[in-house]
Motif scaffolding. Structure first.
Motif, PDB file in Angstrom:
ATOM      1  N   PRO A   1      -4.852  12.897  -5.362  1.00  0.00           N
ATOM      2  CA  PRO A   1      -4.245  13.991  -6.125  1.00  0.00           C
ATOM      3  C   PRO A   1      -3.632  13.444  -7.407  1.00  0.00           C
ATOM      4  CG  PRO A   1      -2.811  13.355  -4.334  1.00  0.00           C
ATOM      5  CD  PRO A   1      -4.075  12.553  -4.174  1.00  0.00           C
ATOM      6  N   PRO A   2      -3.283  14.306  -8.357  1.00  0.00           N
ATOM      7  CA  PRO A   2      -2.581  13.836  -9.563  1.00  0.00           C
ATOM      8  C   PRO A   2      -1.338  13.026  -9.194  1.00  0.00           C
ATOM      9  CG  PRO A   2      -3.250  16.123  -9.818  1.00  0.00           C
ATOM     10  CD  PRO A   2      -3.547  15.753  -8.396  1.00  0.00           C
ATOM     11  N   PRO A   3      -1.020  11.963  -9.934  1.00  0.00           N
ATOM     12  CA  PRO A   3       0.063  11.044  -9.551  1.00  0.00           C
ATOM     13  C   PRO A   3       1.409  11.714  -9.294  1.00  0.00           C
ATOM     14  CG  PRO A   3      -1.243  10.101 -11.328  1.00  0.00           C
ATOM     15  CD  PRO A   3      -1.733  11.504 -11.141  1.00  0.00           C
ATOM     16  N   GLU A   4       1.801  12.691 -10.120  1.00  0.00           N
ATOM     17  CA  GLU A   4       3.103  13.330  -9.940  1.00  0.00           C
ATOM     18  C   GLU A   4       3.147  14.116  -8.629  1.00  0.00           C
ATOM     19  OE1 GLU A   4       7.041  14.590 -10.565  1.00  0.00           O
ATOM     20  OE2 GLU A   4       5.859  12.923 -11.343  1.00  0.00           O
ATOM     21  N   ILE A   5       2.032  14.759  -8.282  1.00  0.00           N
ATOM     22  CA  ILE A   5       1.962  15.485  -7.017  1.00  0.00           C
ATOM     23  C   ILE A   5       2.035  14.514  -5.851  1.00  0.00           C
ATOM     24  CG2 ILE A   5       0.453  16.881  -5.555  1.00  0.00           C
ATOM     25  CD1 ILE A   5      -0.511  18.280  -8.102  1.00  0.00           C
ATOM     26  N   ALA A   6       1.321  13.410  -5.954  1.00  0.00           N
ATOM     27  CA  ALA A   6       1.339  12.410  -4.885  1.00  0.00           C
ATOM     28  C   ALA A   6       2.734  11.829  -4.708  1.00  0.00           C
ATOM     29  CB  ALA A   6       0.339  11.306  -5.199  1.00  0.00           C
ATOM     30  N   ARG A   7       3.434  11.572  -5.803  1.00  0.00           N
ATOM     31  CA  ARG A   7       4.758  10.946  -5.723  1.00  0.00           C
ATOM     32  C   ARG A   7       5.743  11.833  -4.979  1.00  0.00           C
ATOM     33  NH1 ARG A   7       9.487  11.361  -7.977  1.00  0.00           N
ATOM     34  NH2 ARG A   7       8.817  12.989  -9.422  1.00  0.00           N
ATOM     35  N   GLN A   8       5.770  13.124  -5.302  1.00  0.00           N
ATOM     36  CA  GLN A   8       6.745  13.996  -4.646  1.00  0.00           C
ATOM     37  C   GLN A   8       6.392  14.296  -3.199  1.00  0.00           C
ATOM     38  OE1 GLN A   8       8.907  17.133  -6.316  1.00  0.00           O
ATOM     39  NE2 GLN A   8       8.259  16.738  -8.416  1.00  0.00           N
ATOM     40  N   GLY A   9       5.133  14.081  -2.812  1.00  0.00           N
ATOM     41  CA  GLY A   9       4.742  14.329  -1.435  1.00  0.00           C
ATOM     42  C   GLY A   9       5.105  13.208  -0.496  1.00  0.00           C
TER      43      GLY A   9
ATOM     44  N   VAL B   1       0.846  -1.193   0.000  1.00  0.00           N
ATOM     45  CA  VAL B   1       0.000   0.000   0.000  1.00  0.00           C
ATOM     46  C   VAL B   1       0.881   1.242   0.000  1.00  0.00           C
ATOM     47  CG1 VAL B   1      -1.730   1.306   1.296  1.00  0.00           C
ATOM     48  CG2 VAL B   1      -1.863  -1.192   1.192  1.00  0.00           C
ATOM     49  N   GLU B   2       0.604   2.176  -0.900  1.00  0.00           N
ATOM     50  CA  GLU B   2       1.388   3.401  -0.975  1.00  0.00           C
ATOM     51  C   GLU B   2       1.067   4.309   0.210  1.00  0.00           C
ATOM     52  OE1 GLU B   2       0.775   5.298  -4.706  1.00  0.00           O
ATOM     53  OE2 GLU B   2       2.018   3.854  -5.813  1.00  0.00           O
ATOM     54  N   GLU B   3       2.018   5.201   0.525  1.00  0.00           N
ATOM     55  CA  GLU B   3       1.803   6.166   1.603  1.00  0.00           C
ATOM     56  C   GLU B   3       0.530   6.955   1.333  1.00  0.00           C
ATOM     57  OE1 GLU B   3       4.000   9.895   3.861  1.00  0.00           O
ATOM     58  OE2 GLU B   3       5.098   8.713   2.404  1.00  0.00           O
ATOM     59  N   GLY B   4      -0.263   7.156   2.371  1.00  0.00           N
ATOM     60  CA  GLY B   4      -1.537   7.839   2.224  1.00  0.00           C
ATOM     61  C   GLY B   4      -2.697   6.887   2.003  1.00  0.00           C
ATOM     62  N   GLY B   5      -2.384   5.592   1.761  1.00  0.00           N
ATOM     63  CA  GLY B   5      -3.419   4.601   1.560  1.00  0.00           C
ATOM     64  C   GLY B   5      -3.929   4.038   2.878  1.00  0.00           C
TER      65      GLY B   5
ATOM     66  N   ALA C   1       2.828  24.731  -4.567  1.00  0.00           N
ATOM     67  CA  ALA C   1       1.909  25.525  -5.380  1.00  0.00           C
ATOM     68  C   ALA C   1       1.034  24.627  -6.251  1.00  0.00           C
ATOM     69  CB  ALA C   1       2.689  26.513  -6.239  1.00  0.00           C
ATOM     70  N   ALA C   2       1.640  23.574  -6.813  1.00  0.00           N
ATOM     71  CA  ALA C   2       0.877  22.653  -7.654  1.00  0.00           C
ATOM     72  C   ALA C   2      -0.141  21.875  -6.822  1.00  0.00           C
ATOM     73  CB  ALA C   2       1.822  21.694  -8.369  1.00  0.00           C
ATOM     74  N   ARG C   3       0.256  21.465  -5.615  1.00  0.00           N
ATOM     75  CA  ARG C   3      -0.665  20.718  -4.752  1.00  0.00           C
ATOM     76  C   ARG C   3      -1.838  21.593  -4.315  1.00  0.00           C
ATOM     77  NH1 ARG C   3      -4.030  19.397  -2.067  1.00  0.00           N
ATOM     78  NH2 ARG C   3      -4.252  17.721  -0.533  1.00  0.00           N
TER      79      ARG C   3
END
Length: 429
Positions: free
Chosen positions: A165-173, A117-121, A205-207
């Motif tokens: 959230p959009p995948p790229e935003i989720a990944r960097q968070g 499970v990914e973080e946040g799941g 800003a993107a998030r």
């Protein structure tokens, strides 16, 4: 047995013993100590094992009696004796996130998450008794994070994104399990790599712009019942209960500070949503908010405007009384915190002044009802962080007796948890 020599087989055996309530006592580790050559203060290296992680600056790591401090390593949940700084392993095994110590019971709260499970799941919330090692499951969560525990230890509070959230935003968070820092990266308009700070700003800003639906919720510790407190497409973060009022919760609208009205309070039943600080200047920022020890005053870092004059600002929510202590450039800190007796503050420094410091507030004017009381801060430097890379935030904590500041640093080339013994500071009259 020294805890650093625990093998995988031993850890599995200990985990089985924990479930049976028969965990054996582990030998305490002797900490190294020395005098800081710059400040003369005693420094103790509490732990430098791989994966060591101290709690965020506004999460309580201490038992109600103040005798133990909780922290995490790759081996599991540890405690350190705040008198001797000897450590022992309480709960062996992989922990998703160590949350905080209980304000009433000798417990640590933590979450477990399946490796797939990914973080946040989805995850589950547990507590462990720090004396016996006995664990208890509190509830299952659909996602997000638990962030706060109330003053009478009856409720937890957390947030989750009800739509991803959009995948790229989720990944960097997502946070690095070793450093605890997100892996921010990005490029400028010319395609050149951004610094860590610039990439973090770009990501935030993107998030914020993504307007991800979120819910703030409470969990009853006794039953595991979850209730909704507040729903929004604002980015909800930094939940923290008042240390004296079990129904009052502070939280923030996260994002680039100059773009958000950041600091808010709310009751656990969802009523009395209140903005704590209203901006009056273009570019003004306020953040890294924390409760004062009285449970009525909110303190925060205020800049008028960003990059301009910096203030450590306090606002009493009951009376409206305000204080603003000017922060000199070399006093600027990632985080401030108030001492247990309320007389002093601490700062963990930054690139303009790499120190762990005590900060004594000095009023410049006699308080006048209805007006802000201005002041300044006197620095008492206690630990030299000249070799610190501040992509690792120190997140300092006063011990409950006010005699030590605990912090995390990489001044010896790798992350470690340290404690510095504090001097006696005369009261200003």
């Amino acid at each position: 047995m020294h805890t650093s020599s625990i093998t995988r087989r031993t850890m599995l055996s200990l985990a089985a013993a924990l479930l049976a309530g028969t965990v054996p006592a582990l030998a305490a580790a002797e900490p190294a100590s020395w005098l800081d050559p710059t400040t003369g203060r005693r420094i103790v290296r509490v732990d430098d094992r791989p994966g060591n992680y101290g709690l965020y600056f506004n999460y309580n790591p201490f038992t109600p009696q103040g005798d133990l401090m909780i922290y995490l390593s790759g081996e599991g949940i540890h405690v350190a004796d705040t008198k001797t700084w000897k450590t022992r392993l309480v709960l062996p095994g992989q922990v998703d996130r160590l949350l905080f110590a209980g304000p009433k019971t000798r417990s640590a709260y933590y979450t477990l998450r399946d490796a797939a499970v990914e973080e946040g799941g989805p995850s589950s919330v547990w507590s462990v008794d720090l004396d016996t090692g006995k664990t208890r499951k509190i509830t299952d969560l659909p996602g997000g994070r638990v962030m706060a525990i109330n003053a009478d230890e009856t409720l937890l509070a957390g947030v989750w994104e009800t739509s991803p959230p959009p995948p790229e935003i989720a990944r960097q968070g997502r946070r690095d399990p070793v450093t605890g820092s997100p892996a921010y990266a990005g490029v400028d308009k010319d395609g050149k790599p951004l610094s860590f700070a610039a990439a973090k700003g770009q990501w935030m800003a993107a998030r914020l712009a993504a307007r991800v639906p979120m819910e703030m919720y409470s969990v009853a510790i006794a039953t595991g019942e979850r209730k909704s407190i507040h729903r929004a497409t604002d980015w909800l973060n930094h939940l923290k209960f008042s240390p004296t009022d079990p129904t009052q919760l502070m939280f923030c609208h996260e994002g680039p500070w100059h773009q958000v009205d950041r600091i808010w309070t709310i009751r656990v039943d969802g009523t009395q949503l209140t903005k704590v600080h209203t901006r009056t200047m273009a570019g003004e920022i306020a953040g890294h908010e924390f409760w004062g020890r009285d449970g009525k005053t909110v303190w925060y870092d205020l800049q008028t405007p960003r990059g301009g004059v910096t203030w450590l600002t306090g606002r009493n929510l009951a009376t409206g009384e305000q204080w603003r202590y000017e922060v000199a450039r070399d006093q600027a800190s990632y985080h401030f915190m108030q001492s247990p007796d309320g007389r002093m503050f601490s700062g963990d420094g930054g690139n303009a002044g790499k120190w762990i410091s005590l900060l004594r507030p000095v009023m410049r004017e006699t308080p006048v009802p209805g007006l802000i009381t201005p002041g300044r801060l006197e620095s008492i430097r206690v630990a030299d962080l000249s070799k610190q890379d501040y992509t690792l935030e120190p997140n300092q904590h006063f011990t409950p007796d006010g005699k030590w500041l605990v912090y995390r640093a990489n001044v010896e080339g790798k992350p470690a948890i340290y404690a510095v013994e504090l001097p006696e500071v005369p009261v200003l009259r």
